[in-house]
Design an enzyme around this catalytic site. Structure first.
Site, PDB file in Angstrom:
ATOM      1  CB  SER A 107      43.029  39.323  35.697  1.00 15.38           C
ATOM      2  OG  SER A 107      44.255  39.409  35.039  1.00 15.38           O
ATOM      3  N   GLY A 108      44.915  36.797  36.971  1.00 19.15           N
ATOM      4  CA  GLY A 108      46.044  36.472  37.836  1.00 19.15           C
ATOM      5  C   GLY A 108      45.795  35.295  38.736  1.00 19.15           C
ATOM      6  CB  THR A 112      46.077  31.052  31.080  1.00 21.88           C
ATOM      7  OG1 THR A 112      45.214  32.146  30.786  1.00 21.88           O
ATOM      8  CG2 THR A 112      46.749  30.591  29.798  1.00 21.88           C
ATOM      9  CG  ASN A 157      48.259  37.147  34.971  1.00 17.93           C
ATOM     10  OD1 ASN A 157      49.422  36.779  35.053  1.00 17.93           O
ATOM     11  ND2 ASN A 157      47.311  36.398  34.455  1.00 17.93           N
ATOM     12  CB  SER A 160      46.227  39.300  32.132  1.00 18.61           C
ATOM     13  OG  SER A 160      44.816  39.366  32.221  1.00 18.61           O
ATOM     14  CB  SER A 161      43.446  35.240  29.074  1.00 17.06           C
ATOM     15  OG  SER A 161      44.350  34.174  29.122  1.00 17.06           O
ATOM     16  N   GLY A 387      37.077  36.202  34.981  1.00 21.27           N
ATOM     17  CA  GLY A 387      36.241  36.115  36.162  1.00 21.27           C
ATOM     18  C   GLY A 387      35.529  37.426  36.441  1.00 21.27           C
ATOM     19  CD  GLU A 389      37.756  42.059  34.592  1.00 20.05           C
ATOM     20  OE1 GLU A 389      37.397  43.162  34.155  1.00 20.05           O
ATOM     21  OE2 GLU A 389      38.647  41.359  34.049  1.00 20.05           O
TER      22      GLU A 389
END
Length: 1137
Positions: A107-108, A112, A157, A160-161, A387, A389
């Site tokens: 994330s970040g 996206t 992020n 973040s998605s 991704g 984590e």
């Protein structure tokens, strides 16, 4: 001449990690740092792109950059995400290979944004056109909608998605986009009810409260204050750089572009508001008489407002929060819920409501962006998924995410090796087996059907009795204790008994990216994802149409006692489907890395980047690529790049490129073990060999540059000298010319002065002579004028005296004649008076005698006789007057003479009515049978359309001809005429409206006594035939247009392909004849005519709304039809003055 470039030119660090020498983790990180410091955020590992998040805008995504990478070789320019997107698009378009682009990272890291860049590049380089641009716009505008409902601000992020997204973009054979299909994976729905500190709920909640109008919020029963809602975290409600109000307007506009109807948008906002209201419902305990505790709602205001939004009876939902019904076979047991269970039920309902709404949004977007054609499509998939984590506290969500990344890593290694092996086989290079870590053993540990962790979790969830996270962990310790990638403090493996870094309620899995410690708490509940059946049934009772679609299991008629599949089972099935989909496509990889945790530019944290490099498996990827040959290049560009290193190949090689490369490598004495010759490429095993060639080339280029400079400087000096020499000659010639011109000008000037003085003297002399001659002529003229004037005045006086004498004689004669006339008049008047006096006396005498003789009779009957005589004379005068003033014989003439006396009112009106009937009868007696039929149709048209259709007044003066094509006489339509077995009542050309784009296609429209026939205008071939009994109704608008819809009866043979939407300039005549013919043929009620500005038309299996609006004429055109989306055709009718 085109300039040849390469990845190796002007290289900062190493652009392709496969060429990194020496290869180690430190050198890998140092190369990334070096390129990052110089704003080079993209680096290759063969065909894999590493993307570093710069946390700022860089000028590398301009339209000029798009054109620079368009149709260029992958290694021709410096590394860029556009190069990978172009390579994938060209392979799809030119080689007919389906592609997929896998974007991974934590994330970040910019996943996206990377997917947006790929889609925007493909949209920029593919074809143009109105329909193509519309599809591209819909595909791009689906992102803001999904981001609003699926993205949130996290500590890592700001956008973040919180879900995985896979989009298949479908292309036609030309490479133009036709549509797409989106799949979503594992929405983080737990965020709806609880967010970690420093994070926000999903964007849409904040956008709605910030950007919606006051009227909208009032309808949704919401307030702008975030603090009034328990589900919204307050410590990070406002995010720097995010304008929630502007984003809300963007999302609404995007939903409109994608194809959402206005009522659908309102329904979605109502459900979002309902989730916020649901979070404000709180419970209090209440003791029952039997000693058990049950829950009661504290304040029912929020519950009431939520029920009003969703159309649910308040008592139904209130009971669902207080009781739970358990069904087993034929038995039902109702139990009360305590406060904790009520809060669980509330949060479960909120999570399910939001996640199902999100899934409905994805399905609705897919309906709008799906390809309309049924032909086979080329497909490019874009995977934007979370991704790997590793957090301090890892739970079920991290376990599922990391399982997905294990599967992606597995397929990544397999496809990379397969691609490497296929290239070696294709080029005829001997394949050597590559040793690498196969993470299939980890995938098997998680997904094995019998002993896998997910299987055991499902088994534990379905097991009767007491099920807790501890029993699940005990089962793992029993079955997985011997697995080398599973660690637990309570397992039988003695080496972990004293491991204090491993808590008792946790287990650890050694993933390919490293060890991850998972806390078993919450695994069972999150996997169950249980929503009480009472809740589903309560939601199904809602009057809100969308709620019924989201909770189909609540239908009492379809009660299913079988437990729904678990979250783990569903995700495992989705991942399996995704993997099978990816294996059918050619993969392209983008590995996203974030340089720091501060979301700041120009900061590169080595430990963080190293951690991501490890769990993304980038070093292993480089080793796999380098296990065979580190570098490969086609013979032509290789020879073009290095031909200056050999005298035999410089400057031009005239033979085959491979022979030239062989001569070059032999001349350079490169060891044979360091390279191999393929069929179309040369393969270099060691990067040192490539760098040695580059160093020799650089030195040779310096020598060539020196030689070119020497030759150029000599050429420049010689050219300068010849230019000076030529210039001196030109200057001399020009100076001599200039001197002669000056001398000539002086002589010419002197001559001109002498000539001017001479001509001036001559002109002045001539002027004096002319002036003297003119004065003499003027004197003669003046004298003659004075003389003629004197003569004229004398003659005038003589004529005046003569006229006065004549006038006096005339006046005297007139007076004399007048005197004689007056005398004669007086004499005649006197004589007349005498005669009149005698006659008057005689009349009086006769009257006296009559009155004396008939005095009695006259007194008795004179009044009635005089009255009758007077009335008779008045009537006689009245009728004679009507004879002379009667109106014209036209039936439409409404004039009538005014009545002379009031007592004639009744007679006057009755005579007017009788005259009009007689006049109409005379007029009708002149009609033929054909003319009577025409007037009957006109009367029928008046009854149908008068004061209802704006087009009707213009049709009154137009005769109904019927056969406008002369189909019986025209030899062009002889075949069509013979195919029709009944008399043709009307033949004309109409436009058949296409549902896909709103454009019209010319068709021949035939109306017979049996039905309607549509035929092709050019060939005369019959396209459709509809019997009159199959017609249900006809729909038209109230405006000045020619559109009409023939609606067919459901179930009839003609209704297979749906209704017909047509347009004609003779709409009034067509509908009138169809109305009369339909009633005659069916021998029943006449055909129903529906006049409305909005009606539904059935196309195949879909109903499309046809809407008529007022608008200005565009480009001089009249009525225009435009497709707004799959369910709406909009007809714009110009406003009449």
């Amino acid at each position: 001449m085109e300039v040849k470039t390469s990845l190796l030119d002007n290289m900062i660090g190493v652009g392709d990690m496969v060429l990194l020498e020496p290869l180690s983790e430190d050198s890998f990180i140092e190369n990334l740092r070096n390129r990052f410091d110089h704003n080079e955020i993209y680096t290759y590992i063969g065909s894999v792109v590493i993307s570093m998040n710069p946390y700022r805008a860089l000028p590398i995504y301009t339209p000029e950059k798009v054109e620079e990478y368009r149709n260029r070789n992958f290694y021709e320019l410096s590394p860029h995400i556009y190069a990978l997107a172009d390579e994938a698009y060209r392979s799809l378009r030119d080689q007919d290979k389906d592609q997929c682009i896998l974007i991974t990272g934590e994330s970040g890291a910019g996943k996206t944004e990377a997917s947006k860049l790929v889609m925007s590049y493909v949209a920029a380089v593919c074809g143009k056109g109105q329909e193509v641009n519309k599809v591209k716009e819909q595909l791009l505008q689906s992102n803001p909608v999904l981001e609003a409902f699926g993205n949130a601000k996290t500590v890592r992020n700001d956008n973040s998605s919180r879900f995985g997204k896979y989009m298949d973009i479908e292309f036609d054979f030309k490479g133009d986009p036709l549509g797409g299909v989106i799949s979503n994976y594992l929405l983080e729905k737990s965020r709806v009810v609880k967010q970690p500190r420093g994070e926000r709920n999903f964007h849409v909640f904040y956008q709605l409260l910030s950007g919606a109008s006051d009227d909208t919020l009032k309808k949704l029963k919401l307030d702008r204050d975030f603090s009034k809602y328990n589900y919204l975290s307050l410590d990070s409600a406002a995010v720097i750089g995010l304008d929630d109000a502007a984003n809300f307007r963007t999302v609404k506009n995007a939903m409109q572009i994608v194809g959402f109807m206005e009522d659908e948008v309102q329904s979605v906002l109502q459900l979002v508001a309902a989730v916020l209201k649901l979070g404000n419902i709180e419970f209090k305990p209440e003791s029952r008489s039997n000693g058990t505790d049950e829950s009661r709602i504290k304040d029912k205001n929020d519950l009431k407002e939520m029920c009003e939004l969703l159309g649910i009876e308040q008592s139904v939902l209130e009971r669902a929060f207080s009781y739970r019904t358990v069904e087993a076979k034929q038995e039902k047991v109702s139990t009360t819920l305590n406060v904790a269970q009520a809060y669980y039920a509330r949060d479960a309902l909120a999570k399910n409501l939001y996640s199902r709404l999100f899934s409905w949004l994805v399905t609705r977007i897919n309906e709008s962006i799906k390809a309309q054609t049924k032909a086979r499509h080329k497909v490019m998939g874009v995977l934007d998924i979370y991704g790997f984590e590793i957090f301090e506290d890892n739970s079920f969500e991290q376990f599922i995410i990391n399982y997905c990344n294990e599967k992606l890593q597995q397929i990544f290694i397999e496809l990379t090796l397969r691609e490497e092996q296929e290239e070696y086989v294709r080029e005829g290079i001997e394949w050597t087996n590559i040793e690498y870590f196969n993470n299939a053993i980890i995938c098997d540990l998680i997904e094995n059907h019998q002993n896998g962790i997910l299987a055991m979790l499902d088994e534990e969830c379905l097991r009767p009795g007491t099920v807790t996270d501890e029993t699940f962990l005990d089962k793992l310790n029993t079955i997985c204790a011997g697995h080398k990638h599973f660690e637990s403090r309570q397992s039988k493996n003695s080496k972990f008994l004293t491991d204090h870094s491993l808590p008792h309620n946790c287990f650890r899995i050694q993933h390919y990216a490293g060890k991850v410690l998972y806390r078993a708490e919450g695994f069972v509940d999150k996997n169950n994802d249980l929503l009480y059946r009472d809740m589903s049934q309560a939601m199904y009772k809602a009057k809100h149409s969308l709620i019924k679609q989201l909770f189909p299991e609540g239908n009492p008629a379809k009660v299913n006692l079988k437990r729904p599949p678990t979250a783990g089972f569903q995700f495992k099935a989705s991942v399996g489907t995704l993997m099978r989909n990816l294996q059918t496509k050619n993969p392209n990889y983008i590995r996203c890395i974030k340089p720091n945790d501060k979301k700041a530019s120009h900061i590169f944290t080595d430990t963080l980047v190293c951690h991501q490099v490890r769990y993304l498996g980038l070093m292993e990827n480089v080793r796999v690529r380098r296990a065979g040959y580190a570098f490969r290049q086609a013979y032509e560009p290789c020879l073009e790049r290095y031909k200056m290193l050999c005298k035999r190949t410089w400057p031009h090689w005239k033979g085959p490129a491979r022979e030239g490369v062989e001569v070059l490598m032999a001349d350079l004495q490169v060891p044979a073990d360091d390279f191999s010759y393929g069929r179309s490429k040369i393969f270099i095993r060691n990067p040192r060999t490539l760098f040695s060639l580059e160093e020799r080339r650089r030195q040779c280029l310096q020598d060539l540059a020196t030689l070119i400079q020497k030759i150029y400087r000599g050429h420049k000096c010689r050219s300068h000298f010849l230019l000076l020499k030529k210039s001196q000659i030109v200057v001399s010639a020009w100076y001599r010319r200039y001197a002669q011109e000056k001398k000539y000008q002086k002589i010419k000037s002197a001559t001109t002065v002498v000539q001017s003085y001479t001509r001036g003297w001559q002109a002045r002399k001539l002027l004096r002579e002319l002036k003297y001659q003119k004065r003499c002529e003027e004197a003669v003229t003046t004298i003659a004028a004075f003389w003629h004037g004197t003569q004229a005045r004398m003659e005038l006086r003589r004529l005046k005296q003569e006229a006065q004498n004549k006038h006096a004689v005339t006046v005297i004669w007139a007076f004399w004649q007048g005197t004689k006339a007056r005398r004669e008049l007086r004499r005649l008047k006197e004589e007349a008076r005498r005669k009149n006096a005698v006659a008057l006396i005689w009349a009086y005498w006769q009257g006296l005698k009559v009155r004396r003789d008939y005095r009695k009779f006259f007194r008795a009957n004179a009044g009635k006789k005089i009255y009758d005589f007077t009335i008779q004379r008045i009537m006689q005068k009245y009728f004679l007057g009507l004879k002379s003033t009667s109106p014209p014989m036209s039936p439409v003439d409404k004039s009538w003479p005014a009545r002379p006396y009031r007592f004639l009112d009744g007679v006057h009106a009755e005579l007017r009515k009788i005259f009009h009937h007689w006049r109409c009868k005379k007029y009708r007696s002149q009609f033929t049978e054909e003319k009577k039929a025409v007037y009957k149709e006109k009367l029928e048209a008046s009854e149908i359309f008068k004061d209802k259709k704006a087009l009707y007044p213009s049709s009154v003066s137009q005769p109904f001809k019927g056969d406008y094509l002369e189909i019986t006489k025209n030899p062009k339509y002889q075949k069509l005429n013979s195919s029709v077995d009944a008399k043709v009542l009307l033949a004309d050309v109409v436009n058949k409206i296409n549902r896909a784009n709103g454009k019209g296609t010319a068709r021949i429209f035939l109306l017979t006594k049996k039905g309607v026939v549509l035929a092709d205008q050019k060939t005369g071939q019959v396209k459709a035939s509809v019997p009159l009994p199959d017609l249900a109704s006809v729909s038209v608008s109230t405006q000045n247009d020619g559109f009409f819809a023939l609606k067919l009866k459901e179930g009839s043979a003609s209704a297979i392909k749906g209704d017909f939407l047509l347009s004609s300039e003779r709409l009034i005549e067509i509908i009138t004849k169809l109305h009369l013919t339909g009633a005659t043929a069916a021998d029943s009620e006449r055909l129903n005519i529906d006049i409305s500005d909005e009606f539904l038309v059935q196309f195949n299996h879909d109903k499309v709304c046809v809407k008529f609006i007022q608008g200005a004429a565009r480009n001089g055109n009249g009525v225009s039809c435009k497709r707004k989306n799959n369910r709406l055709l909009e007809v714009s009718v110009p406003t009449t003055a």
